[in-house]
Design an enzyme around this catalytic site. Structure first.
Site, mmCIF file in Angstrom:
data_model
loop_
_atom_site.group_PDB
_atom_site.id
_atom_site.type_symbol
_atom_site.label_atom_id
_atom_site.label_comp_id
_atom_site.label_asym_id
_atom_site.label_seq_id
_atom_site.Cartn_x
_atom_site.Cartn_y
_atom_site.Cartn_z
ATOM 1 N N HIS A 1 -9.725 -2.281 2.906
ATOM 2 C CA HIS A 1 -8.319 -2.690 2.515
ATOM 3 C C HIS A 1 -8.062 -3.905 3.733
ATOM 4 O O HIS A 1 -7.649 -4.789 3.577
ATOM 5 C CB HIS A 1 -7.377 -1.838 2.643
ATOM 6 C CG HIS A 1 -7.552 -0.964 1.550
ATOM 7 N ND1 HIS A 1 -7.547 0.939 1.507
ATOM 8 C CD2 HIS A 1 -7.456 -1.202 -0.073
ATOM 9 C CE1 HIS A 1 -7.759 1.284 0.511
ATOM 10 N NE2 HIS A 1 -7.209 0.166 -0.477
ATOM 11 N N HIS B 1 -7.956 1.806 4.796
ATOM 12 C CA HIS B 1 -9.273 1.606 5.587
ATOM 13 C C HIS B 1 -10.409 0.777 5.220
ATOM 14 O O HIS B 1 -9.215 -0.398 5.032
ATOM 15 C CB HIS B 1 -10.862 2.766 4.091
ATOM 16 C CG HIS B 1 -9.507 4.421 3.900
ATOM 17 N ND1 HIS B 1 -10.258 4.997 5.336
ATOM 18 C CD2 HIS B 1 -9.223 5.403 3.048
ATOM 19 C CE1 HIS B 1 -9.211 6.493 4.884
ATOM 20 N NE2 HIS B 1 -8.622 6.663 3.352
ATOM 21 N N ARG C 1 -8.292 -3.640 -7.721
ATOM 22 C CA ARG C 1 -7.586 -3.394 -8.150
ATOM 23 C C ARG C 1 -7.082 -2.224 -9.178
ATOM 24 O O ARG C 1 -6.511 -1.197 -8.051
ATOM 25 C CB ARG C 1 -9.642 -2.205 -8.449
ATOM 26 C CG ARG C 1 -10.871 -2.797 -7.947
ATOM 27 C CD ARG C 1 -11.455 -2.252 -7.464
ATOM 28 N NE ARG C 1 -11.640 -1.461 -8.111
ATOM 29 C CZ ARG C 1 -12.252 0.004 -8.411
ATOM 30 N NH1 ARG C 1 -11.671 0.571 -7.604
ATOM 31 N NH2 ARG C 1 -12.847 -0.117 -9.444
ATOM 32 N N THR D 1 1.161 -1.169 0.080
ATOM 33 C CA THR D 1 0.123 -0.107 -0.151
ATOM 34 C C THR D 1 0.822 1.027 0.462
ATOM 35 O O THR D 1 1.798 1.108 0.325
ATOM 36 C CB THR D 1 -1.133 0.237 1.001
ATOM 37 O OG1 THR D 1 -2.123 1.148 1.148
ATOM 38 C CG2 THR D 1 -0.110 0.274 2.821
ATOM 39 N N ARG D 2 0.143 2.069 -0.952
ATOM 40 C CA ARG D 2 0.749 3.761 -0.580
ATOM 41 C C ARG D 2 0.125 4.942 0.137
ATOM 42 O O ARG D 2 -0.010 5.531 -0.032
ATOM 43 C CB ARG D 2 1.384 4.010 -1.725
ATOM 44 C CG ARG D 2 0.410 4.059 -2.820
ATOM 45 C CD ARG D 2 1.387 4.794 -4.044
ATOM 46 N NE ARG D 2 0.604 5.324 -5.542
ATOM 47 C CZ ARG D 2 -0.409 3.846 -5.882
ATOM 48 N NH1 ARG D 2 0.151 3.153 -5.683
ATOM 49 N NH2 ARG D 2 -1.192 5.017 -6.653
#
Ligand SMILES: [Zn+2]
Length: 393
Positions: free
Chosen positions: A210, A207, A296, A202-203
């Site tokens: 996720h 939330h 996605r 992740t960057r």
């Protein structure tokens, strides 16, 4: 190896071999580091930008195993055109060191590598100096020649010659308490007895959507490596220190402490979409992850890549060749009628029942000092974001 050692090994939990079978280590310490510093004083110098420096550190720590340095021409061409290293291993992103006029060394010389502050970081044995076609790299790797693409723009901006050869590197800069190089990640997994570990790239702040995906994955493996990328990203991404605080409050409140490890990866984003998804998976394999979550538009930017294009690219590689198993996830959300998190795959209801907010809408709420709904974001995380972004442009 004696039979006893084999049995001893078998009793230690192990996850997966590094890409190519051996974890590369190009770091030197102690007297070797002193010797490197003495030699470097007499060598031609090259100053690396943030992205080149993070590649150097990743090579040194083995995150990019089997690479021992910046790519030479045969590997570069093979990666750009065929998505494989010359030896046949899958590899999708060129790891190159570009130099421009005035900085180009002779072949078969050593050069000293410095960061932007003039601190010595290592030495490179420059075995090859070669020209390359930036538009071909853009077209093949990024699937566009448009300079508006941040990854393409970085290629166009760099020097016109590539330097190939192995590097020897001084211990990495301080990346804070969560820095977890591959060997340390593997040791941490072994200490917990994990045999299967899922990596999550992740960057962004995590939330509910996720969190749901991570926990779905965690139901089928032993542990989760939450592995945010902390190298150079786009300027509109949330600052690194804010993201870390979000992860801390999320993990403290909603994750079992013995099932999750937070580690930062000092890699730069290239926004190469599908190809970068494979690259991200291979880096996590080197850290010891057996599974990797592909959501996605993984590593995408703008509208350059299709929503599930990154997931599909995994199908072009033999599972054995990649080694790490991709876990493909669809868009997820909170559904009021399901009364829980769900996805198109698991929820039959329509948009009117689903809590869905665009990234732009959420940023606007945070800047205005409003907390997103608890179905979208954990209140602890939302509060960290509001504190950081309220009133910001
Ligand atoms: Zn539903």
């Amino acid at each position: 190896m004696t039979a006893e050692m084999v049995m001893a090994d078998a009793s230690v939990a192990q996850t997966i071999a590094p890409h190519g079978g051996r974890l590369i280590n190009r770091l030197v310490h102690g007297e070797e580091a002193d010797e490197l510093r003495r030699r470097a004083a007499d060598l031609p110098s090259l100053h690396l930008n943030a992205r080149q420096l993070s590649d150097l550190e990743l090579i040194a720590s083995g995150a990019l195993s089997p690479l021992e340095g910046f790519m030479k021409r045969a590997d570069y061409d093979s990666v750009v055109e065929e998505m494989h290293l010359v030896g046949g291993l899958p590899w999708t992103i060129p790891i190159t060191l570009a130099a421009g006029d005035g900085d180009i060394p002779e072949e078969n010389t050593d050069i000293a590598l410095y960061d932007a502050h003039g601190t010595l970081r290592g030495i490179m044995a420059v075995q090859e100096v070669y020209p390359y076609d930036k538009r071909r790299e853009a077209r093949e790797v990024y699937r566009t020649e448009e300079a508006a693409h941040p990854g393409v723009s970085a290629v166009y901006a760099q020097g016109d010659m590539l330097l190939g050869g192995p590097v020897t590197v001084l211990p990495a800069a301080d990346h804070g308490p969560y820095h977890l190089p591959p060997a340390a990640a593997r040791a941490a997994f072994a200490a917990r007895g994990w045999r299967t570990v899922v990596g999550f790239q992740t960057r962004n702040p995590v939330h509910r959507a996720h969190e749901y995906i991570q926990k779905c994955a965690l139901e089928i493996v032993d542990g989760l490596l939450l592995h945010p990328l902390m190298g150079e990203t786009k300027s509109d991404d949330i600052p690194a220190d804010v993201r870390l605080r979000c992860y801390e409050v999320l993990l403290a409140n909603y994750y079992p402490q013995d099932r999750v490890i937070l580690g930062v990866l000092p890699a730069a984003m290239r926004y190469a979409g599908p190809r970068e998804a494979i690259f991200h998976a291979l880096m996590r394999k080197n850290h010891g992850c057996t599974h990797f979550i592909i959501g996605r538009d993984h590593a995408g930017v703008g509208t350059y890549y299709g929503t599930y294009e990154a997931q599909k690219l995994f199908d072009q590689f033999a599972p054995d060749a990649l080694g790490i198993t991709p876990l493909r996830f669809e868009n997820s959300f909170y559904c009021r009628r399901c009364a829980g998190m769900a996805s198109d795959k698991t929820c039959p209801h329509g948009p009117e029942d689903r809590v869905a907010l665009s990234g732009t809408a959420v940023r606007a709420m945070l800047r205005a000092g409003e907390l997103p709904p608890p179905e979208f974001s954990r209140p602890e995380v939302a509060r960290v974001l509001v504190e950081a972004l309220h009133g910001a442009d």
